[in-house]
Design a protein around this motif. Structure first.
Motif: not given
Ligand code: ADP
Ligand code: MG
Length: 395
Positions: A273-291
Protein backbone atom coordinates in the motif's frame (compact mmCIF):
# COMPACT_ATOMS: atom_id res chain seq x y z
CA UNK A 1 -22.35 10.03 -49.24
CA UNK A 2 -22.74 13.02 -47.00
CA UNK A 3 -20.92 16.29 -46.59
CA UNK A 4 -20.47 18.51 -43.56
CA UNK A 5 -21.82 22.02 -44.13
CA UNK A 6 -19.21 24.65 -43.27
CA UNK A 7 -19.28 28.45 -43.34
CA UNK A 8 -17.18 28.61 -46.46
CA UNK A 9 -18.92 30.82 -49.00
CA UNK A 10 -21.85 31.58 -46.68
CA UNK A 11 -22.87 35.25 -46.45
CA UNK A 12 -22.67 36.17 -42.77
CA UNK A 13 -22.21 39.96 -42.83
CA UNK A 14 -24.85 41.61 -40.68
CA UNK A 15 -26.42 38.25 -39.84
CA UNK A 16 -27.04 37.24 -36.25
CA UNK A 17 -25.00 34.05 -35.90
CA UNK A 18 -25.76 31.83 -32.91
CA UNK A 19 -22.38 30.26 -32.24
CA UNK A 20 -22.36 27.27 -29.90
CA UNK A 21 -18.90 26.85 -28.39
CA UNK A 22 -17.52 24.51 -25.77
CA UNK A 23 -15.35 26.16 -23.15
CA UNK A 24 -16.26 23.67 -20.47
CA UNK A 25 -13.02 24.02 -18.56
CA UNK A 26 -12.54 21.57 -15.71
CA UNK A 27 -14.55 22.09 -12.55
CA UNK A 28 -13.47 21.00 -9.07
CA UNK A 29 -15.39 18.78 -6.61
CA UNK A 30 -17.58 21.71 -5.63
CA UNK A 31 -18.42 22.29 -9.27
CA UNK A 32 -16.33 25.45 -9.54
CA UNK A 33 -14.19 26.06 -12.61
CA UNK A 34 -10.52 25.50 -11.93
CA UNK A 35 -7.70 27.43 -13.54
CA UNK A 36 -6.47 26.06 -16.84
CA UNK A 37 -8.47 24.61 -19.71
CA UNK A 38 -6.68 27.09 -21.93
CA UNK A 39 -6.54 24.55 -24.75
CA UNK A 40 -10.34 24.52 -25.02
CA UNK A 41 -10.52 28.31 -25.02
CA UNK A 42 -7.85 28.72 -27.68
CA UNK A 43 -9.49 26.10 -29.84
CA UNK A 44 -12.68 28.12 -30.38
CA UNK A 45 -10.88 31.32 -31.36
CA UNK A 46 -10.50 30.66 -35.12
CA UNK A 47 -14.24 30.38 -35.77
CA UNK A 48 -15.09 33.43 -33.67
CA UNK A 49 -12.32 35.46 -35.28
CA UNK A 50 -13.47 34.43 -38.75
CA UNK A 51 -17.07 35.47 -38.02
CA UNK A 52 -15.84 38.72 -36.50
CA UNK A 53 -13.70 39.54 -39.53
CA UNK A 54 -16.59 38.76 -41.85
CA UNK A 55 -18.88 41.22 -40.07
CA UNK A 56 -21.29 38.81 -38.41
CA UNK A 57 -23.29 39.81 -35.34
CA UNK A 58 -22.10 37.08 -33.01
CA UNK A 59 -24.08 35.50 -30.18
CA UNK A 60 -21.97 33.04 -28.21
CA UNK A 61 -23.76 30.13 -26.53
CA UNK A 62 -22.01 27.84 -24.09
CA UNK A 63 -22.33 25.86 -20.88
CA UNK A 64 -20.16 25.36 -17.84
CA UNK A 65 -20.25 22.51 -15.32
CA UNK A 66 -23.43 20.86 -14.13
CA UNK A 67 -25.70 23.46 -12.54
CA UNK A 68 -28.69 21.13 -13.06
CA UNK A 69 -31.15 23.53 -14.67
CA UNK A 70 -30.92 26.36 -12.15
CA UNK A 71 -28.74 29.39 -11.51
CA UNK A 72 -25.53 28.49 -9.65
CA UNK A 73 -23.53 31.62 -8.87
CA UNK A 74 -20.13 29.89 -9.13
CA UNK A 75 -20.93 28.67 -12.63
CA UNK A 76 -21.61 31.98 -14.31
CA UNK A 77 -19.64 32.39 -17.53
CA UNK A 78 -18.49 36.00 -17.12
CA UNK A 79 -14.92 34.88 -16.49
CA UNK A 80 -14.93 32.87 -19.72
CA UNK A 81 -16.16 35.95 -21.60
CA UNK A 82 -13.25 37.90 -20.17
CA UNK A 83 -10.68 35.21 -21.01
CA UNK A 84 -11.97 34.73 -24.55
CA UNK A 85 -12.03 38.46 -25.10
CA UNK A 86 -8.36 38.65 -24.05
CA UNK A 87 -7.43 35.88 -26.48
CA UNK A 88 -9.37 37.52 -29.31
CA UNK A 89 -8.30 41.07 -28.58
CA UNK A 90 -11.90 42.14 -29.10
CA UNK A 91 -14.52 43.06 -26.46
CA UNK A 92 -17.18 40.49 -25.62
CA UNK A 93 -20.33 41.71 -23.94
CA UNK A 94 -21.58 39.31 -21.27
CA UNK A 95 -25.32 39.10 -20.56
CA UNK A 96 -26.07 37.43 -17.21
CA UNK A 97 -29.17 35.67 -18.56
CA UNK A 98 -29.98 32.97 -21.10
CA UNK A 99 -33.46 34.17 -22.12
CA UNK A 100 -35.64 37.16 -21.54
CA UNK A 101 -35.88 40.82 -22.46
CA UNK A 102 -32.28 41.75 -21.53
CA UNK A 103 -30.98 39.09 -23.90
CA UNK A 104 -33.24 40.18 -26.75
CA UNK A 105 -32.22 43.79 -26.23
CA UNK A 106 -28.51 42.99 -26.23
CA UNK A 107 -28.85 40.97 -29.42
CA UNK A 108 -30.98 43.67 -31.09
CA UNK A 109 -28.27 46.24 -30.41
CA UNK A 110 -25.44 44.19 -31.88
CA UNK A 111 -23.63 45.87 -34.76
CA UNK A 112 -21.55 44.11 -37.40
CA UNK A 113 -18.62 42.27 -35.79
CA UNK A 114 -19.97 42.81 -32.28
CA UNK A 115 -19.95 39.86 -29.91
CA UNK A 116 -22.27 39.02 -27.05
CA UNK A 117 -22.05 35.98 -24.75
CA UNK A 118 -25.17 34.64 -23.05
CA UNK A 119 -25.17 33.09 -19.58
CA UNK A 120 -24.53 29.38 -18.91
CA UNK A 121 -27.13 27.52 -21.02
CA UNK A 122 -27.45 24.81 -18.39
CA UNK A 123 -29.06 27.30 -15.99
CA UNK A 124 -32.19 26.58 -18.07
CA UNK A 125 -33.70 23.12 -17.47
CA UNK A 126 -34.65 22.91 -21.15
CA UNK A 127 -31.01 22.68 -22.29
CA UNK A 128 -30.01 19.30 -20.89
CA UNK A 129 -33.55 17.95 -21.14
CA UNK A 130 -33.50 18.75 -24.86
CA UNK A 131 -36.72 20.76 -24.84
CA UNK A 132 -37.91 21.99 -28.20
CA UNK A 133 -39.50 25.09 -26.62
CA UNK A 134 -36.17 26.20 -25.22
CA UNK A 135 -34.46 25.66 -28.57
CA UNK A 136 -37.21 27.75 -30.24
CA UNK A 137 -36.55 30.61 -27.84
CA UNK A 138 -32.87 30.53 -28.69
CA UNK A 139 -33.63 30.31 -32.41
CA UNK A 140 -35.49 33.64 -32.24
CA UNK A 141 -32.16 35.31 -31.44
CA UNK A 142 -30.39 34.27 -34.64
CA UNK A 143 -30.45 34.06 -38.41
CA UNK A 144 -27.82 31.31 -38.66
CA UNK A 145 -26.42 28.68 -36.34
CA UNK A 146 -22.84 27.45 -36.05
CA UNK A 147 -21.78 24.47 -33.97
CA UNK A 148 -18.16 24.64 -32.86
CA UNK A 149 -18.80 22.69 -29.64
CA UNK A 150 -17.41 19.28 -30.53
CA UNK A 151 -17.13 18.42 -26.84
CA UNK A 152 -20.92 18.71 -26.43
CA UNK A 153 -21.97 17.13 -29.72
CA UNK A 154 -22.55 13.63 -28.37
CA UNK A 155 -25.35 15.03 -26.21
CA UNK A 156 -29.00 15.37 -27.19
CA UNK A 157 -29.10 18.80 -25.56
CA UNK A 158 -31.30 21.56 -26.98
CA UNK A 159 -28.53 23.92 -28.15
CA UNK A 160 -26.63 21.25 -30.07
CA UNK A 161 -29.23 18.76 -31.28
CA UNK A 162 -32.47 20.78 -31.78
CA UNK A 163 -31.37 24.34 -32.50
CA UNK A 164 -29.49 23.37 -35.71
CA UNK A 165 -32.74 21.98 -37.10
CA UNK A 166 -34.49 25.32 -36.61
CA UNK A 167 -32.01 27.57 -38.46
CA UNK A 168 -29.61 27.24 -41.39
CA UNK A 169 -26.79 25.46 -39.58
CA UNK A 170 -23.08 24.95 -40.16
CA UNK A 171 -20.03 23.34 -38.60
CA UNK A 172 -17.36 25.63 -37.14
CA UNK A 173 -13.65 25.15 -37.83
CA UNK A 174 -12.82 23.27 -34.64
CA UNK A 175 -15.71 20.90 -35.20
CA UNK A 176 -14.81 20.29 -38.83
CA UNK A 177 -11.21 19.58 -37.91
CA UNK A 178 -12.16 17.13 -35.14
CA UNK A 179 -14.42 15.24 -37.53
CA UNK A 180 -11.82 15.20 -40.30
CA UNK A 181 -9.09 13.90 -38.01
CA UNK A 182 -11.16 11.37 -36.09
CA UNK A 183 -12.97 9.98 -39.11
CA UNK A 184 -9.65 9.80 -40.93
CA UNK A 185 -8.20 7.73 -38.10
CA UNK A 186 -11.22 5.43 -38.14
CA UNK A 187 -11.86 5.08 -41.86
CA UNK A 188 -8.49 5.54 -43.54
CA UNK A 189 -5.70 5.09 -41.02
CA UNK A 190 -2.19 4.89 -42.41
CA UNK A 191 -0.77 1.49 -41.41
CA UNK A 192 0.66 0.24 -39.17
CA UNK A 193 -2.01 1.79 -36.94
CA UNK A 194 -1.74 1.60 -33.18
CA UNK A 195 -4.32 2.14 -30.43
CA UNK A 196 -3.06 2.98 -26.96
CA UNK A 197 -5.86 2.53 -24.47
CA UNK A 198 -5.48 3.00 -20.74
CA UNK A 199 -7.59 4.36 -17.92
CA UNK A 200 -9.43 2.92 -15.02
CA UNK A 201 -11.86 0.28 -16.20
CA UNK A 202 -12.04 -1.90 -19.25
CA UNK A 203 -15.83 -1.93 -19.03
CA UNK A 204 -15.95 1.82 -19.84
CA UNK A 205 -13.63 1.36 -22.83
CA UNK A 206 -15.20 -1.80 -24.19
CA UNK A 207 -17.16 -0.18 -27.02
CA UNK A 208 -14.09 1.88 -27.95
CA UNK A 209 -11.96 -1.27 -28.14
CA UNK A 210 -14.64 -3.12 -30.06
CA UNK A 211 -14.68 -0.42 -32.74
CA UNK A 212 -10.90 0.19 -32.83
CA UNK A 213 -9.52 -3.35 -32.68
CA UNK A 214 -10.71 -4.43 -36.13
CA UNK A 215 -9.23 -1.23 -37.64
CA UNK A 216 -5.78 -1.10 -36.04
CA UNK A 217 -2.76 -3.38 -36.24
CA UNK A 218 -1.71 -3.19 -32.60
CA UNK A 219 -3.29 -2.49 -29.23
CA UNK A 220 -0.97 -1.23 -26.49
CA UNK A 221 -2.99 -1.47 -23.27
CA UNK A 222 -2.35 0.35 -20.00
CA UNK A 223 -4.03 1.05 -16.66
CA UNK A 224 -6.90 -1.13 -15.55
CA UNK A 225 -7.39 -2.29 -19.14
CA UNK A 226 -3.97 -3.91 -19.18
CA UNK A 227 -4.59 -5.47 -15.78
CA UNK A 228 -7.86 -7.02 -16.92
CA UNK A 229 -6.29 -8.36 -20.11
CA UNK A 230 -3.51 -9.90 -18.04
CA UNK A 231 -6.09 -11.60 -15.86
CA UNK A 232 -7.90 -12.95 -18.92
CA UNK A 233 -4.63 -14.26 -20.30
CA UNK A 234 -4.07 -16.18 -17.08
CA UNK A 235 -1.81 -13.97 -14.97
CA UNK A 236 -2.58 -13.87 -11.28
CA UNK A 237 -2.95 -10.23 -10.35
CA UNK A 238 -3.50 -9.29 -6.78
CA UNK A 239 -5.09 -6.17 -5.40
CA UNK A 240 -4.49 -4.34 -8.66
CA UNK A 241 -7.17 -2.38 -10.35
CA UNK A 242 -9.29 -4.68 -12.46
CA UNK A 243 -12.82 -5.82 -13.09
CA UNK A 244 -14.19 -8.22 -10.54
CA UNK A 245 -14.79 -10.79 -13.22
CA UNK A 246 -14.05 -9.96 -16.86
CA UNK A 247 -17.31 -10.26 -18.82
CA UNK A 248 -17.86 -12.80 -21.56
CA UNK A 249 -17.93 -9.90 -24.04
CA UNK A 250 -14.46 -8.74 -22.99
CA UNK A 251 -13.12 -12.26 -23.16
CA UNK A 252 -14.42 -12.90 -26.65
CA UNK A 253 -13.23 -9.53 -27.97
CA UNK A 254 -9.78 -10.24 -26.61
CA UNK A 255 -9.78 -13.76 -28.04
CA UNK A 256 -10.79 -12.49 -31.48
CA UNK A 257 -7.91 -10.00 -31.63
CA UNK A 258 -5.36 -11.71 -29.43
CA UNK A 259 -2.53 -11.42 -31.96
CA UNK A 260 -2.82 -7.62 -32.07
CA UNK A 261 -2.57 -7.13 -28.32
CA UNK A 262 0.78 -6.55 -26.65
CA UNK A 263 0.53 -7.60 -23.03
CA UNK A 264 2.68 -6.05 -20.31
CA UNK A 265 5.63 -8.16 -19.23
CA UNK A 266 6.54 -6.01 -16.25
CA UNK A 267 4.67 -3.54 -14.07
CA UNK A 268 5.15 -1.02 -11.28
CA UNK A 269 3.42 -1.85 -8.03
CA UNK A 270 2.78 -0.19 -4.69
CA UNK A 271 3.86 -2.87 -2.27
CA UNK A 272 2.10 -2.97 1.06
CA UNK A 273 0.00 0.00 0.00
CA UNK A 274 3.00 2.37 -0.11
CA UNK A 275 2.23 4.59 -3.09
CA UNK A 276 5.26 6.84 -2.62
CA UNK A 277 7.56 4.29 -4.24
CA UNK A 278 7.19 2.11 -7.31
CA UNK A 279 8.55 -1.42 -7.27
CA UNK A 280 9.26 -2.82 -10.73
CA UNK A 281 8.30 -6.47 -11.07
CA UNK A 282 7.93 -8.96 -13.89
CA UNK A 283 4.28 -9.95 -14.22
CA UNK A 284 5.19 -13.49 -13.23
CA UNK A 285 6.52 -12.32 -9.83
CA UNK A 286 3.40 -10.47 -8.71
CA UNK A 287 2.04 -11.24 -5.28
CA UNK A 288 -1.66 -11.29 -4.57
CA UNK A 289 -1.26 -8.28 -2.27
CA UNK A 290 0.51 -6.08 -4.84
CA UNK A 291 -1.37 -3.13 -6.31
CA UNK A 292 -0.44 -2.65 -9.96
CA UNK A 293 -0.41 1.09 -10.67
CA UNK A 294 1.74 1.46 -13.79
CA UNK A 295 3.49 -0.40 -16.59
CA UNK A 296 7.14 -1.35 -16.21
CA UNK A 297 10.15 -0.14 -18.26
CA UNK A 298 10.44 -3.41 -20.21
CA UNK A 299 6.83 -3.05 -21.31
CA UNK A 300 7.16 0.59 -22.33
CA UNK A 301 10.31 -0.28 -24.30
CA UNK A 302 8.33 -2.93 -26.19
CA UNK A 303 5.51 -0.44 -26.82
CA UNK A 304 8.06 2.06 -28.13
CA UNK A 305 9.43 -0.50 -30.59
CA UNK A 306 5.94 -0.84 -32.04
CA UNK A 307 5.47 2.92 -32.15
CA UNK A 308 8.75 3.43 -33.98
CA UNK A 309 7.29 2.06 -37.21
CA UNK A 310 3.69 3.19 -36.63
CA UNK A 311 2.04 5.58 -39.08
CA UNK A 312 -1.14 6.24 -37.06
CA UNK A 313 -1.56 6.30 -33.31
CA UNK A 314 -4.69 7.04 -31.33
CA UNK A 315 -4.39 7.30 -27.56
CA UNK A 316 -7.01 7.44 -24.84
CA UNK A 317 -6.42 6.77 -21.18
CA UNK A 318 -3.37 7.21 -18.94
CA UNK A 319 -1.18 4.10 -18.71
CA UNK A 320 -0.85 4.37 -14.95
CA UNK A 321 -2.04 6.23 -11.91
CA UNK A 322 -0.20 9.34 -13.11
CA UNK A 323 -1.52 11.53 -10.27
CA UNK A 324 1.04 9.75 -8.07
CA UNK A 325 4.52 10.87 -9.24
CA UNK A 326 5.97 7.37 -8.82
CA UNK A 327 3.40 5.97 -11.24
CA UNK A 328 3.48 8.55 -14.05
CA UNK A 329 6.55 7.00 -15.72
CA UNK A 330 4.96 4.80 -18.39
CA UNK A 331 2.55 7.51 -19.54
CA UNK A 332 5.44 9.96 -19.87
CA UNK A 333 7.86 7.49 -21.50
CA UNK A 334 5.40 6.34 -24.14
CA UNK A 335 4.40 9.95 -24.93
CA UNK A 336 8.07 10.65 -25.67
CA UNK A 337 8.16 7.67 -28.03
CA UNK A 338 5.10 9.02 -29.82
CA UNK A 339 6.90 12.29 -30.37
CA UNK A 340 10.06 10.55 -31.55
CA UNK A 341 8.09 8.46 -34.04
CA UNK A 342 6.90 9.55 -37.49
CA UNK A 343 3.40 8.49 -36.55
CA UNK A 344 0.39 10.77 -36.96
CA UNK A 345 -0.83 10.93 -33.38
CA UNK A 346 -4.24 11.71 -31.94
CA UNK A 347 -4.89 11.95 -28.23
CA UNK A 348 -7.99 12.66 -26.18
CA UNK A 349 -9.97 11.98 -23.03
CA UNK A 350 -10.61 14.21 -20.04
CA UNK A 351 -8.03 12.66 -17.74
CA UNK A 352 -5.60 11.89 -20.53
CA UNK A 353 -5.42 15.50 -21.66
CA UNK A 354 -5.14 16.56 -18.02
CA UNK A 355 -2.20 14.18 -17.59
CA UNK A 356 -0.33 15.51 -20.61
CA UNK A 357 -1.14 19.12 -19.69
CA UNK A 358 0.35 18.57 -16.24
CA UNK A 359 3.40 16.86 -17.76
CA UNK A 360 3.64 19.65 -20.35
CA UNK A 361 3.65 17.08 -23.16
CA UNK A 362 0.57 18.13 -25.15
CA UNK A 363 2.80 19.35 -27.96
CA UNK A 364 4.03 15.77 -28.50
CA UNK A 365 0.80 15.00 -30.36
CA UNK A 366 -0.44 16.05 -33.79
CA UNK A 367 -4.04 16.37 -32.71
CA UNK A 368 -5.33 16.90 -29.18
CA UNK A 369 -9.07 16.38 -29.18
CA UNK A 370 -11.17 18.98 -27.36
CA UNK A 371 -13.86 16.39 -26.77
CA UNK A 372 -13.40 13.99 -23.85
CA UNK A 373 -16.63 12.00 -23.89
CA UNK A 374 -17.39 13.26 -27.41
CA UNK A 375 -14.16 11.83 -28.80
CA UNK A 376 -14.86 8.49 -27.16
CA UNK A 377 -18.41 8.50 -28.54
CA UNK A 378 -17.15 9.32 -32.02
CA UNK A 379 -14.48 6.60 -31.91
CA UNK A 380 -17.06 4.13 -30.58
CA UNK A 381 -19.30 4.97 -33.55
CA UNK A 382 -22.00 5.96 -31.05
CA UNK A 383 -24.79 8.36 -32.12
CA UNK A 384 -23.73 12.03 -32.25
CA UNK A 385 -26.99 14.04 -32.09
CA UNK A 386 -25.15 17.36 -32.47
CA UNK A 387 -23.41 16.35 -35.70
CA UNK A 388 -26.26 14.72 -37.61
CA UNK A 389 -28.09 17.98 -38.47
CA UNK A 390 -24.90 19.48 -39.97
CA UNK A 391 -24.62 17.04 -42.88
CA UNK A 392 -25.97 17.36 -46.41
CA UNK A 393 -26.69 14.28 -48.42
CA UNK A 394 -24.73 14.26 -51.67
CA UNK A 395 -25.23 11.72 -54.40
P1 ADP B 1 -9.99 9.49 -19.77
O1 ADP B 1 -10.76 10.45 -18.90
O2 ADP B 1 -8.84 10.16 -20.44
O3 ADP B 1 -10.88 8.75 -20.74
P2 ADP B 1 -10.08 7.43 -17.75
O4 ADP B 1 -11.14 8.21 -17.05
O5 ADP B 1 -10.47 6.16 -18.38
O6 ADP B 1 -9.32 8.38 -18.82
O7 ADP B 1 -8.91 7.05 -16.72
C1 ADP B 1 -8.13 8.01 -16.06
C2 ADP B 1 -7.73 7.53 -14.69
O8 ADP B 1 -7.17 6.26 -14.74
C3 ADP B 1 -6.67 8.40 -14.06
O9 ADP B 1 -7.23 9.04 -12.94
C4 ADP B 1 -5.56 7.42 -13.65
O10 ADP B 1 -5.05 7.68 -12.38
C5 ADP B 1 -6.29 6.12 -13.65
N1 ADP B 1 -5.42 4.95 -13.80
C6 ADP B 1 -4.71 4.57 -14.88
N2 ADP B 1 -4.03 3.44 -14.64
C7 ADP B 1 -4.31 3.08 -13.37
C8 ADP B 1 -3.93 2.00 -12.52
N3 ADP B 1 -3.11 1.04 -12.92
N4 ADP B 1 -4.44 1.98 -11.26
C9 ADP B 1 -5.28 2.94 -10.85
N5 ADP B 1 -5.68 3.97 -11.60
C10 ADP B 1 -5.20 4.04 -12.84
MG1 MG C 1 -11.96 10.10 -17.24
Amino acid sequence: MRRLRTLQGVAVRGKRVLTRIDCNVAVDDDGRPVAGGQQRLEAVIPTIRDLHQRGARIVLLLHLGRPGGKVVEGLRVDDLARRLSLLLGVPIQYVPEVCGPSVREAVDHLGESDIVMLENLRFEPGEEAGHEDFARELALLGDLYVNDAFGASHRAHASVSILPKLLPSYAGQLLAREIAVLSGVLERPAHPAVAIVGGVKLETKLRLLANLLPRVDHLLPGGGIANTLLVISGASLGGGLREREPSAEIRSLFAAHRSKVLLPTDVRVARGGDTSRALVLPVSALRSTDTVLDLGPGTTAAYCRVLRSARTCVWNGPLGRFELPAFAEATRDVARCVRASETFSVVGGGDTVRAFTEMDLLDHFDHVSTGGGAMLAFLEAAPMPGLEPLYDKVH
